[in-house]
Design an enzyme around this catalytic site. Structure first.
Site, mmCIF file in Angstrom:
data_model
loop_
_atom_site.group_PDB
_atom_site.id
_atom_site.type_symbol
_atom_site.label_atom_id
_atom_site.label_comp_id
_atom_site.label_asym_id
_atom_site.label_seq_id
_atom_site.Cartn_x
_atom_site.Cartn_y
_atom_site.Cartn_z
ATOM 1 N N LYS A 1 6.536 1.572 4.135
ATOM 2 C CA LYS A 1 5.157 1.758 4.593
ATOM 3 C C LYS A 1 5.247 2.492 5.923
ATOM 4 C CE LYS A 1 1.074 -1.215 5.495
ATOM 5 N NZ LYS A 1 0.631 -2.636 5.539
ATOM 6 N N SER B 1 -3.450 -3.288 2.765
ATOM 7 C CA SER B 1 -3.254 -1.969 3.340
ATOM 8 C C SER B 1 -1.985 -1.251 2.862
ATOM 9 C CB SER B 1 -3.210 -2.072 4.862
ATOM 10 O OG SER B 1 -2.109 -2.867 5.261
ATOM 11 N N SER C 1 -2.020 -7.792 2.761
ATOM 12 C CA SER C 1 -1.712 -6.364 2.599
ATOM 13 C C SER C 1 -0.508 -6.053 1.732
ATOM 14 C CB SER C 1 -1.528 -5.704 3.963
ATOM 15 O OG SER C 1 -2.771 -5.495 4.570
#
Lengths: 460, 96
Positions: free
Chosen positions: A67, A142, A166
């Site tokens: 990420k 996210s 997330s």
């Protein structure tokens, strides 16, 4: 694609051939916008070093994605924001270093909601990620990019961060395994901070055994992150038999999608068929969790994001005359609206006149939530329920109303506020074929036991 | 329910070092009002004699050896990341 498949491919061909193929696959899937940048040059160089026997380890040559809020070499670390669009990390996150020490090769940086603020990856400053199964839908967030790239079978694993869901929610939306470990299991050194009392990092994989392997490598105390717990994670070969499992009734109301409830009930039946005891349990504080979360998290992130000031690194606004203008305009232009919304809520709840009514009250309510979980774990080994009230929603469906978007976190924030390990594992699909995950939660430090249970159920 | 005025939004923006652009102000006013309205439900909870929780691991006084950790990063590399620097210092606009 699993880690062991990939290791076999490397053995049969070469690390270079595997990495070249993965990079081609990533480019072929560019329409999903799961990745913001590839780290192609560095990845190929490392692949050659694996083939030359200079890099060895349990994951020698195995590609992965981070990420883009993990500091990692080979491409900028953007946090999907204009603020850090051109920021080259001077060092790497401990988690990335540990994986590299075992020979793993980072091939790219995945999309996210800017600064990890969001539940759909639609808050990325560079455009949303599409769902791996249905590109008209969100990937979740996210960590949407990491989930999608794993589900697209480009890489066998990807890293994410989970502050309120997330990792778990995008794992559910894309049909992969996502783990949020016990708070403090894995060092957060070198990961862009959001809410320090709930931020954890974890992984996306296509099966539970790979999640265990990756976690074993990443976990452990780190003097650079003093919130890490003394080492405790050790893979358990077999799931304990006859576990007592609580199905959280508060997450199974009529407001929850019927397909979601059906898949969870089926999973509960499979657990029963496997000799476990599953009973419905109540978690009355669950309904307050989201309100607690949306006080504590904005408060913490408003402090953590104060560092983005345009002075030492990152974006700086042009045409500035005074220091106050520099701060104000840099932050206005460098953050997306959701960042500003949360920072301002944080400033509000921490203001002197409102502190007791909001922030302190939320921290006390957090204690009440913890007490309820403690009480349940006196009787139950594991708690289960849905990950999210619905399967993946349509792109744009929830963007107009922040509260509607926040509601998607309602089943994931409790474990975050309490610090518990929680996993999202695939539990089937909706009538229209969208993936649905089941969430397993356990007491602090029960990660290995929880993963062993999830693994034992995988083929059932 | 908490009503947030335009002036409240501007004050919060100032506290947060955000110079908001005009089109964003009204939307933020509505959103912040709604979010505060939602979280106010916590006032219904009886929290008398309940201790607040600020962290969940119970770790306290975590020590490490007082040794220099080599982060492998030089002063030049860090300064190179500043938007402007001169003579090994970060350059900013005039404060006064």
């Amino acid at each position: 694609m699993t880690i062991s498949d990939t290791l076999q491919q490397i053995k049969d061909s070469s690390a270079r051939a595997v990495i070249e193929n993965v990079i081609k696959l990533a480019k072929d899937n560019a329409d999903f916008h799961a990745l913001l940048n590839l780290t192609e040059e560095r990845a190929l160089k490392r692949a050659d070093e694996v083939d030359a026997g200079k890099i060895t380890g349990k994951l020698a040559g195995v590609p992965f994605v981070v990420k883009d809020n993990f500091l990692a070499f080979g491409a900028p670390t953007t946090a999907a924001s204009k603020m850090l669009e051109n920021f080259d990390a001077p060092l790497q996150a401990t988690a990335v270093e540990k994986l590299e020490a075992e020979g793993a090769i980072c091939i790219g940086k995945a999309n996210l909601d800017a600064f990890a603020h969001g539940g759909s990856t639609e808050n990325s400053a560079f455009g949303p990620t599409k769902n791996a199964i249905d590109p008209t839908r969100v990937a979740g967030g996210s960590s949407g990019g990491s989930a999608a790239i794993t589900a697209l079978n480009v890489v066998p694993f990807a890293l994410g961060s989970d502050t309120g869901g997330s990792i778990r929610q995008p794992a559910s939306f894309n049909g992969v395994v996502g783990i949020k470990p016990t708070y403090g299991t894995i060092s957060r050194y070198g990961v862009v901070a959001m809410a320090s009392s709930t931020d954890v990092i974890g992984s996306f994989t296509t099966n539970v055994a790979d999640a265990e392997l990756v976690m074993e490598i990443m976990s452990g105390r780190d003097v650079r992150d003093m919130t890490t717990l003394p080492d405790f994670f050790k893979i358990e070969a077999q799931a304990s038999p006859k576990q007592k499992i609580g199905l959280i009734k508060d997450f199974m109301t009529d407001a929850v999608d019927i397909d979601v409830r059906n898949r969870i009930n089926e999973y509960a039946d499979k657990l029963r068929a496997d000799g476990h005891i599953v009973e419905e349990v109540n978690l009355p504080m669950a309904e307050y969790s989201l309100a607690i979360y949306y006080i504590i998290v904005p408060a913490e992130l408003s402090s953590n994001l104060a560092r983005y000031d345009g002075i030492r690194y990152g974006y700086r606004a042009d045409g500035i005359k005074t220091l106050a203008e520099l701060y104000g305009q840099t932050r206005d232009q460098g953050f997306v609206t959701e960042n500003k919304r949360r920072i301002m809520i944080g400033s509000y709840v921490l203001s002197s006149g409102f502190f007791d009514a909001y922030y302190l009250q939320a921290q006390k309510a957090r204690t009440l939530l913890i007490n309820e979980f403690d009480e349940l774990f006196k009787t139950y080994d594991v708690l289960i329920g849905p990950v999210a009230p619905t399967p993946a929603f349509k792109l744009g469906e929830n963007t107009a109303d922040p509260i509607k978007m926040y509601m998607c976190d309602i089943m994931t924030v409790p474990a975050s506020l309490v610090g518990l390990p929680a996993i999202s594992v695939p539990a089937g699909v909706s009538e229209s074929g969208l993936p649905i995950g089941v969430q397993l939660m356990g007491p602090m430090r029960s990660d290995a036991k929880l993963l062993a249970l999830a693994r034992s159920m995988e083929t059932k | 329910m908490t009503q947030i005025t335009r002036d409240d939004v501007l004050h919060l923006a100032q506290l947060s070092s955000l110079e908001l652009s005009e089109p964003e102000i009204d939307g933020l006013r509505t959103d912040i009002s709604n979010i505060l309205g939602y979280v106010e439900q916590l006032s219904k909870l009886d929290t008398n004699n309940i201790e607040p929780t600020y962290q969940v691991t119970g770790l306290s006084n975590v020590w490490r050896n007082d040794e220099v950790i080599n982060y492998g990063v030089t002063r030049e590399e860090l300064l190179a990341r500043a938007p402007e620097s001169v003579d090994f210092q970060v350059k900013v606009p005039k404060v006064l």
